[in-house]
Design a protein around this motif. Sequence first.
Motif, PDB file in Angstrom:
ATOM      1  N   ILE A   4       1.097   1.744  12.495  1.00  0.00           N
ATOM      2  CA  ILE A   4       0.801   0.377  12.965  1.00  0.00           C
ATOM      3  C   ILE A   4      -0.156  -0.300  11.986  1.00  0.00           C
ATOM      4  O   ILE A   4       0.015  -1.455  11.613  1.00  0.00           O
ATOM      5  CB  ILE A   4       0.203   0.425  14.390  1.00  0.00           C
ATOM      6  CG1 ILE A   4       1.276   0.850  15.388  1.00  0.00           C
ATOM      7  CG2 ILE A   4      -0.403  -0.926  14.783  1.00  0.00           C
ATOM      8  CD1 ILE A   4       0.736   1.328  16.711  1.00  0.00           C
ATOM      9  N   LEU A   5      -1.156   0.462  11.566  1.00  0.00           N
ATOM     10  CA  LEU A   5      -2.126  -0.026  10.584  1.00  0.00           C
ATOM     11  C   LEU A   5      -1.400  -0.410   9.288  1.00  0.00           C
ATOM     12  O   LEU A   5      -1.623  -1.493   8.732  1.00  0.00           O
ATOM     13  CB  LEU A   5      -3.122   1.109  10.312  1.00  0.00           C
ATOM     14  CG  LEU A   5      -4.396   0.858   9.544  1.00  0.00           C
ATOM     15  CD1 LEU A   5      -5.239  -0.182  10.249  1.00  0.00           C
ATOM     16  CD2 LEU A   5      -5.192   2.158   9.421  1.00  0.00           C
ATOM     17  N   ALA A   6      -0.530   0.485   8.828  1.00  0.00           N
ATOM     18  CA  ALA A   6       0.177   0.261   7.567  1.00  0.00           C
ATOM     19  C   ALA A   6       1.086  -0.958   7.644  1.00  0.00           C
ATOM     20  O   ALA A   6       1.186  -1.730   6.689  1.00  0.00           O
ATOM     21  CB  ALA A   6       0.995   1.494   7.201  1.00  0.00           C
ATOM     22  N   SER A   7       1.741  -1.142   8.775  1.00  0.00           N
ATOM     23  CA  SER A   7       2.713  -2.244   8.870  1.00  0.00           C
ATOM     24  C   SER A   7       2.010  -3.596   8.791  1.00  0.00           C
ATOM     25  O   SER A   7       2.653  -4.601   8.498  1.00  0.00           O
ATOM     26  CB  SER A   7       3.529  -2.132  10.150  1.00  0.00           C
ATOM     27  OG  SER A   7       2.731  -2.478  11.250  1.00  0.00           O
ATOM     28  N   GLY A   8       0.713  -3.617   9.018  1.00  0.00           N
ATOM     29  CA  GLY A   8      -0.038  -4.863   8.930  1.00  0.00           C
ATOM     30  C   GLY A   8      -0.531  -5.175   7.522  1.00  0.00           C
ATOM     31  O   GLY A   8      -0.934  -6.299   7.242  1.00  0.00           O
TER      32      GLY A   8
END
Lengths: 204, 204
Positions: free
Chosen positions: A198-202
């Motif tokens: 989730i962090l990476a997708s942002g």
Amino acid sequence: MNNGIPLTTLERFPDYLNYLRDLGCGDDDKISSGVIAKALGLGEVLVRKDLACTGCAGKPRVGYVVRDLIAALEGALRCDTRKNAVIVGVGGLGSALLAYGGFSKYGIDIVAGFDIDPAKQTEENGKPVLPMEYLSDGVKKYGAALAVICVPASAAQGVCDALVDSGITGILTFAPATLRADSRISVRHMDVAANLAILASGII
Amino acid sequence: MNNGIPLTTLERFPDYLNYLRDLGCGDDDKISSGVIAKALGLGEVLVRKDLACTGCAGKPRVGYVVRDLIAALEGALRCDTRKNAVIVGVGGLGSALLAYGGFSKYGIDIVAGFDIDPAKQTEENGKPVLPMEYLSDGVKKYGAALAVICVPASAAQGVCDALVDSGITGILTFAPATLRADSRISVRHMDVAANLAILASGII
């Protein structure tokens, strides 16, 4: 049952508590909602609403007495009520949690671990690691209401069922699997890989 | 940057993905939003809204093609983009995460660990554990954009600053501390003890 405090508010309470405790304030020190909001990156209106749920009232132009606010947050999070928890699955993560000292500030005692592997059924950090067959007896013996599931996804539902049968009513699971449980059972899911994704997708 | 998908929606995507992958469906199998909603304990309207954000359209009285829905969720979570991550603090938890295989399904590679303790500066699960002095060089060498902080609360802010200086833009932290970072840096907090306390306050 949370005294009617919304879950999203309750979820921010540990952040407030960590921040206020770390200030190391004296008995009469005060703090404004604006200062708290800025430190935690939250809106000031939200902070005021959240803190109102603790029952600790701030005064205009004075703020909150830090000590009182800490006590109110600790009360809402039941830090003064002793609670016993067990860990199921004593691999790397389960073993780390058995050794982790950070639960005590919330009044939580990790009392025992359970694992199917006989090689792991010894002791970790002074806490017994028992065979799965003793789960039900162990949960009763230790008066545990809480459990942390650290087994692989494929084994998580079986462990969840066994925990509920043993009388556990709150389950924190690290397994990347959807758990089915009676609506009276509280289940929280912490999926480390999912959180990193989730962090990476942002950002990517 | 998430394609405008709200964070609360994105946070449910791993649950949908785990559930759908575990179904083990064939190429043409379909599923309705109602079935998904029931399995995950969510409202059906919410599920439809969430899944609409993936760009995968369901058909009335037919539902979603499971395979297409999985691909759309994987796309939203950038599972097909390789991302490198480092772990800072290779104690029990950090060591468990270095060994954990569950990151790969999101396209995430844990490439190295860092620790101040020379005794830990070896290799864990085939991955190098390097001294903190090499943090900046290591982050650049491995092209890491993501980091997981597994150090004690008192050391977490210093590690956070060093990570940001090294070029890390996404940080997942397990330390029970409030981290200050530039607003361009994404920080997610996983506090195991806090999560267990929130769970407990709802049932005790």
